[in-house]
Design a protein around this motif. Sequence first.
Motif, PDB file in Angstrom:
ATOM      1  N   THR A 121       0.720  -1.756  -8.579  1.00 13.82           N
ATOM      2  CA  THR A 121      -0.657  -2.029  -8.988  1.00 13.82           C
ATOM      3  C   THR A 121      -1.086  -3.389  -8.481  1.00 13.82           C
ATOM      4  O   THR A 121      -0.288  -4.329  -8.409  1.00 13.82           O
ATOM      5  N   ALA A 122      -2.338  -3.511  -8.119  1.00 10.40           N
ATOM      6  CA  ALA A 122      -2.957  -4.793  -7.771  1.00 10.40           C
ATOM      7  C   ALA A 122      -2.139  -5.604  -6.774  1.00 10.40           C
ATOM      8  O   ALA A 122      -1.904  -6.783  -6.963  1.00 10.40           O
ATOM      9  N   ASN A 171       0.859  -1.166   0.000  1.00  9.15           N
ATOM     10  CA  ASN A 171       0.000   0.000   0.000  1.00  9.15           C
ATOM     11  C   ASN A 171       0.906   1.229   0.000  1.00  9.15           C
ATOM     12  O   ASN A 171       1.751   1.366   0.875  1.00  9.15           O
ATOM     13  N   PRO A 172       0.758   2.132  -0.969  1.00 10.74           N
ATOM     14  CA  PRO A 172       1.650   3.294  -1.032  1.00 10.74           C
ATOM     15  C   PRO A 172       1.649   4.135   0.241  1.00 10.74           C
ATOM     16  O   PRO A 172       2.589   4.852   0.507  1.00 10.74           O
ATOM     17  N   VAL A 173       0.589   4.050   1.043  1.00 11.94           N
ATOM     18  CA  VAL A 173       0.550   4.789   2.303  1.00 11.94           C
ATOM     19  C   VAL A 173       1.546   4.182   3.297  1.00 11.94           C
ATOM     20  O   VAL A 173       2.165   4.883   4.079  1.00 11.94           O
ATOM     21  N   ASN A 213       5.442  -9.459  -5.130  1.00 16.69           N
ATOM     22  CA  ASN A 213       4.110  -9.347  -4.530  1.00 16.69           C
ATOM     23  C   ASN A 213       4.096  -9.541  -3.029  1.00 16.69           C
ATOM     24  O   ASN A 213       3.059  -9.399  -2.396  1.00 16.69           O
ATOM     25  N   GLN A 214       5.250  -9.877  -2.427  1.00 17.12           N
ATOM     26  CA  GLN A 214       5.275 -10.040  -0.981  1.00 17.12           C
ATOM     27  C   GLN A 214       6.715 -10.033  -0.477  1.00 17.12           C
ATOM     28  O   GLN A 214       7.617 -10.569  -1.114  1.00 17.12           O
ATOM     29  N   VAL A 215       6.889  -9.395   0.675  1.00 15.82           N
ATOM     30  CA  VAL A 215       8.175  -9.411   1.366  1.00 15.82           C
ATOM     31  C   VAL A 215       7.897  -9.826   2.801  1.00 15.82           C
ATOM     32  O   VAL A 215       7.071  -9.222   3.472  1.00 15.82           O
TER      33      VAL A 215
END
Length: 173
Positions: free
Chosen positions: A47-48, A29-31, A170-172
């Motif tokens: 994205t997505a 999430n960019p936030v 897609n995940q860290v």
Amino acid sequence: MKKLLLALLFCLAISDIFAQATGDTVSFNPVDTGWHQNSPMYVITDTAQQIKVNATGAAPGYQSFTLRIPILNLSKNPYVIVSMKTNSSVYVRIDLEDNNNWLTNRVQTMQLVNGNTYSNYTFDFTGSFYQKYNANNTGQHTVDSTHIAALVFYFNPGQNPGFTGDVYINQVL
């Protein structure tokens, strides 16, 4: 009733142990996080629930980009697991950066990423919380494993020309 209460307590204990064993997950999430592009050779889009990194191939040597993250303590579990896929094979190196801007660049932690389906790649930082190379030549430093603030990514480090293509994250963990 007693068995139900014991079962509930057991489930809570197991979930706490599982959460500690698996570690924290970094959201895209960019936030919550922000990409800082150290090199114009990478175009990063979010994205997505995945991050797409497009590399131009003109990035020789050690051009990097950085993922700023909430402060993590990696002193007990010095591993970072990244779920990635790519449209062509690439060596991915990650250095950890502490909140004092010291990098774990003593030992290269590199994985060959290839394949167009997501796979988990484990980067082991055991014994590697030490900065050997410093751009300012001010000496070597210990990296604070209890205050990791960023992940620094390199594609085909030290290769000339650099990597051309897309890498998806897609995940860290």
